[in-house]
Scaffold this motif. Sequence first.
Motif, PDB file in Angstrom:
ATOM      1  N   LEU A 154     -17.942  27.617 -32.519  1.00 23.80           N
ATOM      2  CA  LEU A 154     -17.815  29.016 -32.918  1.00 23.80           C
ATOM      3  C   LEU A 154     -17.025  29.100 -34.229  1.00 23.80           C
ATOM      4  CD1 LEU A 154     -16.902  30.830 -29.568  1.00 23.80           C
ATOM      5  CD2 LEU A 154     -19.158  30.535 -30.594  1.00 23.80           C
ATOM      6  N   GLY A 155     -17.277  30.153 -34.995  1.00 26.47           N
ATOM      7  CA  GLY A 155     -16.533  30.350 -36.225  1.00 26.47           C
ATOM      8  C   GLY A 155     -15.149  30.909 -35.942  1.00 26.47           C
ATOM      9  N   GLU A 156     -14.224  30.715 -36.878  1.00 27.65           N
ATOM     10  CA  GLU A 156     -12.878  31.262 -36.756  1.00 27.65           C
ATOM     11  C   GLU A 156     -12.874  32.714 -37.231  1.00 27.65           C
ATOM     12  OE1 GLU A 156      -9.119  28.700 -37.209  1.00 27.65           O
ATOM     13  OE2 GLU A 156     -10.482  27.962 -38.758  1.00 27.65           O
ATOM     14  N   THR A 157     -12.639  33.638 -36.329  1.00 27.21           N
ATOM     15  CA  THR A 157     -12.639  35.052 -36.724  1.00 27.21           C
ATOM     16  C   THR A 157     -11.331  35.457 -37.394  1.00 27.21           C
ATOM     17  OG1 THR A 157     -11.894  35.703 -34.510  1.00 27.21           O
ATOM     18  CG2 THR A 157     -14.271  35.672 -34.909  1.00 27.21           C
ATOM     19  N   ILE A 158     -10.228  34.785 -37.030  1.00 27.44           N
ATOM     20  CA  ILE A 158      -8.945  34.952 -37.724  1.00 27.44           C
ATOM     21  C   ILE A 158      -8.394  33.553 -37.962  1.00 27.44           C
ATOM     22  CG2 ILE A 158      -6.628  35.939 -37.685  1.00 27.44           C
ATOM     23  CD1 ILE A 158      -7.552  38.065 -35.794  1.00 27.44           C
ATOM     24  N   PRO A 159      -8.567  33.010 -39.156  1.00 29.04           N
ATOM     25  CA  PRO A 159      -8.097  31.651 -39.429  1.00 29.04           C
ATOM     26  C   PRO A 159      -6.599  31.491 -39.166  1.00 29.04           C
ATOM     27  CG  PRO A 159      -9.574  32.394 -41.173  1.00 29.04           C
ATOM     28  CD  PRO A 159      -9.298  33.588 -40.296  1.00 29.04           C
ATOM     29  N   ASP A 160      -6.227  30.340 -38.604  1.00 30.23           N
ATOM     30  CA  ASP A 160      -4.824  29.974 -38.345  1.00 30.23           C
ATOM     31  C   ASP A 160      -4.124  30.959 -37.403  1.00 30.23           C
ATOM     32  OD1 ASP A 160      -4.772  27.654 -40.016  1.00 30.23           O
ATOM     33  OD2 ASP A 160      -4.668  28.973 -41.763  1.00 30.23           O
ATOM     34  N   PHE A 161      -4.889  31.553 -36.498  1.00 34.63           N
ATOM     35  CA  PHE A 161      -4.333  32.589 -35.621  1.00 34.63           C
ATOM     36  C   PHE A 161      -3.140  32.064 -34.814  1.00 34.63           C
ATOM     37  CE2 PHE A 161      -4.974  35.544 -31.836  1.00 34.63           C
ATOM     38  CZ  PHE A 161      -4.432  36.634 -32.479  1.00 34.63           C
ATOM     39  N   HIS A 162      -3.257  30.862 -34.266  1.00 39.79           N
ATOM     40  CA  HIS A 162      -2.160  30.286 -33.483  1.00 39.79           C
ATOM     41  C   HIS A 162      -1.623  29.013 -34.145  1.00 39.79           C
ATOM     42  CE1 HIS A 162      -2.312  33.127 -30.310  1.00 39.79           C
ATOM     43  NE2 HIS A 162      -3.440  32.726 -29.786  1.00 39.79           N
ATOM     44  N   ASN A 163      -1.641  28.976 -35.460  1.00 39.34           N
ATOM     45  CA  ASN A 163      -1.135  27.819 -36.182  1.00 39.34           C
ATOM     46  C   ASN A 163       0.385  27.921 -36.258  1.00 39.34           C
ATOM     47  OD1 ASN A 163      -0.357  25.894 -38.113  1.00 39.34           O
ATOM     48  ND2 ASN A 163      -2.286  26.084 -39.241  1.00 39.34           N
ATOM     49  N   ALA A 244     -12.535  35.215 -29.596  1.00 42.32           N
ATOM     50  CA  ALA A 244     -13.068  34.019 -28.939  1.00 42.32           C
ATOM     51  C   ALA A 244     -13.505  33.035 -30.019  1.00 42.32           C
ATOM     52  CB  ALA A 244     -14.237  34.387 -28.035  1.00 42.32           C
ATOM     53  N   MET A 245     -12.876  31.876 -30.026  1.00 46.31           N
ATOM     54  CA  MET A 245     -13.122  30.889 -31.087  1.00 46.31           C
ATOM     55  C   MET A 245     -12.466  29.576 -30.666  1.00 46.31           C
ATOM     56  SD  MET A 245     -10.534  32.425 -34.018  1.00 46.31           S
ATOM     57  CE  MET A 245      -8.901  33.014 -33.586  1.00 46.31           C
ATOM     58  N   PRO A 246     -12.619  28.515 -31.459  1.00 52.35           N
ATOM     59  CA  PRO A 246     -11.956  27.263 -31.102  1.00 52.35           C
ATOM     60  C   PRO A 246     -10.438  27.414 -31.046  1.00 52.35           C
ATOM     61  CG  PRO A 246     -13.663  26.885 -32.750  1.00 52.35           C
ATOM     62  CD  PRO A 246     -13.507  28.372 -32.627  1.00 52.35           C
ATOM     63  N   GLY A 247      -9.849  26.807 -30.034  1.00 58.15           N
ATOM     64  CA  GLY A 247      -8.399  26.870 -29.865  1.00 58.15           C
ATOM     65  C   GLY A 247      -7.972  25.915 -28.763  1.00 58.15           C
ATOM     66  N   LEU A 248      -6.766  26.079 -28.291  1.00 58.34           N
ATOM     67  CA  LEU A 248      -6.255  25.257 -27.204  1.00 58.34           C
ATOM     68  C   LEU A 248      -6.152  26.092 -25.939  1.00 58.34           C
ATOM     69  CD1 LEU A 248      -3.375  23.255 -28.952  1.00 58.34           C
ATOM     70  CD2 LEU A 248      -5.817  22.710 -28.800  1.00 58.34           C
ATOM     71  N   ALA A 249      -6.506  25.482 -24.815  1.00 54.31           N
ATOM     72  CA  ALA A 249      -6.394  26.180 -23.539  1.00 54.31           C
ATOM     73  C   ALA A 249      -4.977  26.684 -23.322  1.00 54.31           C
ATOM     74  CB  ALA A 249      -6.805  25.249 -22.396  1.00 54.31           C
ATOM     75  N   LEU A 250      -4.004  25.928 -23.806  1.00 56.76           N
ATOM     76  CA  LEU A 250      -2.602  26.290 -23.587  1.00 56.76           C
ATOM     77  C   LEU A 250      -2.158  27.457 -24.454  1.00 56.76           C
ATOM     78  CD1 LEU A 250      -1.130  22.723 -23.157  1.00 56.76           C
ATOM     79  CD2 LEU A 250      -1.731  24.376 -21.394  1.00 56.76           C
ATOM     80  N   TYR A 251      -2.875  27.753 -25.534  1.00 54.19           N
ATOM     81  CA  TYR A 251      -2.593  28.981 -26.274  1.00 54.19           C
ATOM     82  C   TYR A 251      -2.904  30.184 -25.396  1.00 54.19           C
ATOM     83  CZ  TYR A 251      -2.516  26.282 -30.685  1.00 54.19           C
ATOM     84  OH  TYR A 251      -2.222  25.402 -31.695  1.00 54.19           O
ATOM     85  N   ASP A 252      -4.054  30.136 -24.731  1.00 54.85           N
ATOM     86  CA  ASP A 252      -4.432  31.246 -23.853  1.00 54.85           C
ATOM     87  C   ASP A 252      -3.451  31.375 -22.694  1.00 54.85           C
ATOM     88  OD1 ASP A 252      -6.570  32.016 -25.366  1.00 54.85           O
ATOM     89  OD2 ASP A 252      -8.089  31.639 -23.829  1.00 54.85           O
ATOM     90  N   PHE A 253      -3.133  30.253 -22.058  1.00 55.03           N
ATOM     91  CA  PHE A 253      -2.176  30.341 -20.951  1.00 55.03           C
ATOM     92  C   PHE A 253      -0.834  30.839 -21.461  1.00 55.03           C
ATOM     93  CE2 PHE A 253       1.277  28.609 -18.395  1.00 55.03           C
ATOM     94  CZ  PHE A 253       0.971  29.187 -17.173  1.00 55.03           C
ATOM     95  N   GLY A 254      -0.418  30.384 -22.630  1.00 56.80           N
ATOM     96  CA  GLY A 254       0.853  30.821 -23.191  1.00 56.80           C
ATOM     97  C   GLY A 254       0.897  32.310 -23.434  1.00 56.80           C
ATOM     98  N   ASP A 255      -0.220  32.890 -23.848  1.00 60.26           N
ATOM     99  CA  ASP A 255      -0.233  34.330 -24.095  1.00 60.26           C
ATOM    100  C   ASP A 255      -0.250  35.109 -22.781  1.00 60.26           C
ATOM    101  OD1 ASP A 255       0.051  36.180 -26.109  1.00 60.26           O
ATOM    102  OD2 ASP A 255      -2.089  36.586 -26.284  1.00 60.26           O
TER     103      ASP A 255
END
Length: 312
Positions: A154-163, A244-255
């Motif tokens: 998937l494309g990044e809809t907001i680049p570096d969102f959880h960087n 919804a885009m590439p990320g880490l499962a733990l980012y979602d759990f963290g939020d």
Amino acid sequence: MMEFDLKSIAGKFQVYGDYISGQPYGTGHINDTFAVTYSQAGHLVRYILQRINHNVFKQPILLMNNVERVVNHIRQKLVAEGVEDVSRRVLTLIETTDGAAYHQDADGNVWRMYFFIEGAQTYDVLESIDQARLAAQAFGHFQGQLADLPEPPLGETIPDFHNGPKRFQTFLEVLEKDAHNRAASAKAEIDYLTANGGIFDVFPKLVESGVIPMRITHNDTKINNIMIDDNTGEATCVIDLDTAMPGLALYDFGDIVRTTVSTGAEDEVDLSKIEAQVPRFEAIVEGYLAGAGSFLNPTEVDHMVHGGKMIT
């Protein structure tokens, strides 16, 4: 909210019957969201009509391509599993009269239309620990459903969102400038953050070493992005798929941790109302693991607490 000719815009989609009305809907702050009502053979039927905020989402067509792939993939899985009420379990995009997933108007605005999920609602504030458990389970299940989404990514809809490292570096640069002379009044918080800045480097190092993988994630796992059934109290559908885009499962759990474990609203200014409740944390761990099933690897499970700390 800007004024739009909702009847004309809704008419660009494959909705049948007579247009009755349209009005703003929901509590979202990003997109313009409307409920539009049609009379279909004497029955009133509602739809969700949304204008994507292209000031926040710079590539709304990329975003819509993501959303279309996500909902179609989940729908195929639900149908294959013989799940009932599929249109209540996943968002359903209404195609335009040209057969597209979105309509772009003369001003460049990108619009989409969904089935309105009746008999369910969202909650801005948790009403029970069970709600926390069910919401976490729904988000874990959502990630699991997308674990085998075919290429391309998937494309990044907001680049570096959880960087985390990039955000921390930006903070340090702003702190050094202190353009509005505010640093002195926040010394305790600044000292804490700078002393613990290494927290942002943990996940990037694990990704770089191949220990934890990139996944498809929701990236905005708040309680109000889950539809709760009015009768059963069950979590029925994950909504707001714009991030919804590439990320880490733990980012979602963290939020989930960030927005669920505290007793106060995320914009609460009275700090006496902010308290982390362990029973809520236990409930979301239980729910998330139940929903995620077996797709998480042991390292991801071991770092769930760190996810909560880092995202918060």
